[in-house]
Write an enzyme that holds these catalytic residues in place. Structure first.
Site, short mmCIF file in Angstrom:
data_model
loop_
_atom_site.label_atom_id
_atom_site.label_comp_id
_atom_site.label_asym_id
_atom_site.label_seq_id
_atom_site.Cartn_x
_atom_site.Cartn_y
_atom_site.Cartn_z
CD1 TRP A 132 -5.18 -3.48 -10.70
CD2 TRP A 132 -4.03 -1.56 -10.88
NE1 TRP A 132 -5.81 -2.52 -9.96
CE2 TRP A 132 -5.14 -1.34 -10.04
CE3 TRP A 132 -3.16 -0.50 -11.14
CZ2 TRP A 132 -5.42 -0.10 -9.46
CZ3 TRP A 132 -3.43 0.74 -10.57
CH2 TRP A 132 -4.53 0.93 -9.75
CG ASP A 182 0.29 -6.15 -8.90
OD1 ASP A 182 0.16 -6.22 -7.66
OD2 ASP A 182 -0.18 -5.21 -9.58
CE LYS A 205 -5.65 -2.16 -3.57
NZ LYS A 205 -4.92 -2.37 -4.82
#
Ligand SMILES: *Cc1c(COP(=O)(O)O)cnc(C)c1O
Length: 359
Positions: free
Chosen positions: A102, A172, A196
């Site tokens: 990511w 993030d 999530k």
């Protein structure tokens, strides 16, 4: 009704009371005679929902008034571009820490619009730790500094935040938002895909300090400009209404449990149970350096690929599903987000003990 224990990394388990409430209100939400899915986003009925969602999130995370909360779409992946498009306003330089897939994706988007300095990386050992940060490598004139707070795929997390001084820290937080207490004021911008720890896919939360809004690069598309959404209360176009409604229900659920400090204690208990077992097992092995272990994603391996496959298969038969590791790393990964009950983790450990005896 048979429900499994779902260890998926995302979209992932939601609290049962939230799903039951959404089910109960599916045809007739709050006495309005229609589903939330059928409401105009500009109606008073929906305004009540988005306002409550924002109010609850502000309470849960203790978000100060000089930060905006935005309800967007496009996932964390769109933020990889929105962050540089909006924050490259002076030197067009940014510092990034490379802690996995990511982070790399975030870097490759930022490179399209400016200069990226990789301050540190843990790529040498497949990202199984958080690298030490040497402050002498920080760019003194960067427009921002970016970290991936919890690395969903590898199961690492930053337990200490870098001190970036006046340079806005951007993170993030897709897989750890609301899992433990994070001081919002340490960050200039926090973004997270909802799927999530917040709610259904389709919603992306951005928490941004107001002074970082309004300096986007000239060619920034309207929809990718934070100012557009900040000025319209996330109503420039149609927001993901049903996802926002479910997120609001999750926030209510979390508040009723005692908020983030309480869920943090619970998450530590859950993760410790699993890590303690891994540390004592003669068969299973955790893959992450202990000091950097995530509370949310717990990767582990067996001695052979054959045993990994067997474990994943037999666990699924026992109602413990989605335990395969990310396709890029293999092995197993148990994602134990806020909504995973302690009972689920206990069931997993019991199953691992049994598997260890038999193999
Ligand atoms: C899942 C995840 C992403 C990707 O999110 P999308 O919403 O699918 O774009 C990015 N970063 C982290 C840390 C993630 O866990």
């Amino acid at each position: 009704m048979k429900r499994v224990y779902n260890f998926s990394a995302g979209p992932s388990v939601l609290p049962l009371p939230v799903l039951e409430k959404a089910q109960k209100e599916l045809l007739n939400a709050n006495g309005h005679g229609m589903s939330v899915m059928e409401m105009s986003h500009r109606s008073g009925m929906f305004t009540d929902i988005i306002e409550e969602a924002e109010k609850l999130l502000r309470e849960l995370m203790d978000i100060p008034d000089n930060y905006k909360v935005l309800f967007l779409q496009g996932g964390a992946s769109t933020q990889f571009a929105m962050v540089p498009l909006n924050l490259f306003c002076n030197t067009k330089k940014a510092d990034y820490v490379n802690t996995g897939v990511w982070s790399k994706k975030a870097v490759s988007e930022a490179k399209k619009y400016g200069e990226v300095n990789i301050v540190a990386s843990s790529e040498d050992t497949t990202f199984n730790y958080i690298p030490e940060l040497d402050e002498s490598k920080f760019s003194p004139d960067a427009d921002y500094f970016h970290i991936t707070l919890n690395n969903t795929i590898y199961g690492t997390r930053f337990s200490k935040l870098p001190d970036t001084g006046d340079i806005p820290l951007v993170t993030d937080a897709s897989s750890c938002i609301l899992s433990q207490v994070y001081p919002v004021t340490k960050f200039g911008l926090i973004y997270a895909g909802a799927q999530k720890n917040i709610g259904p896919a389709g919603l992306t939360i951005v928490i941004i300090r107001e002074d970082l809004i309004g300096n986007a690069m000239d060619f920034t598309p309207t929809m990718l400009n934070y100012e557009t959404h900040a000025n319209s209360g996330s109503m420039y176009n149609t927001p993901p209404t049903f996802a926002i409604y479910v997120a609001m229900l999750v926030f209510r659920w979390l508040k009723d449990l005692g908020g983030v400090p309480e869920i943090e204690k619970y998450n530590i208990e859950k993760a410790s149970l699993l890590y303690d077992y891994l540390d004592n097992s003669k068969l299973f092995k955790g893959t992450v350096v202990p000091k950097d272990r995530s509370l949310m994603n717990v990767p582990f391996v067996l001695p052979t690929e054959e045993l990994n496959k067997k474990f994943i298969r037999e666990a699924a038969e026992a109602g413990l599903v989605n335990l395969a590791g990310h396709r890029s790393v293999g092995g197993m990964r148990a994602s134990i987000y806020n909504a995973m009950p302690m009972e689920g983790v206990k069931a997993l450990v019991r199953f691992m003990e049994k598997f260890e005896l038999e193999n």
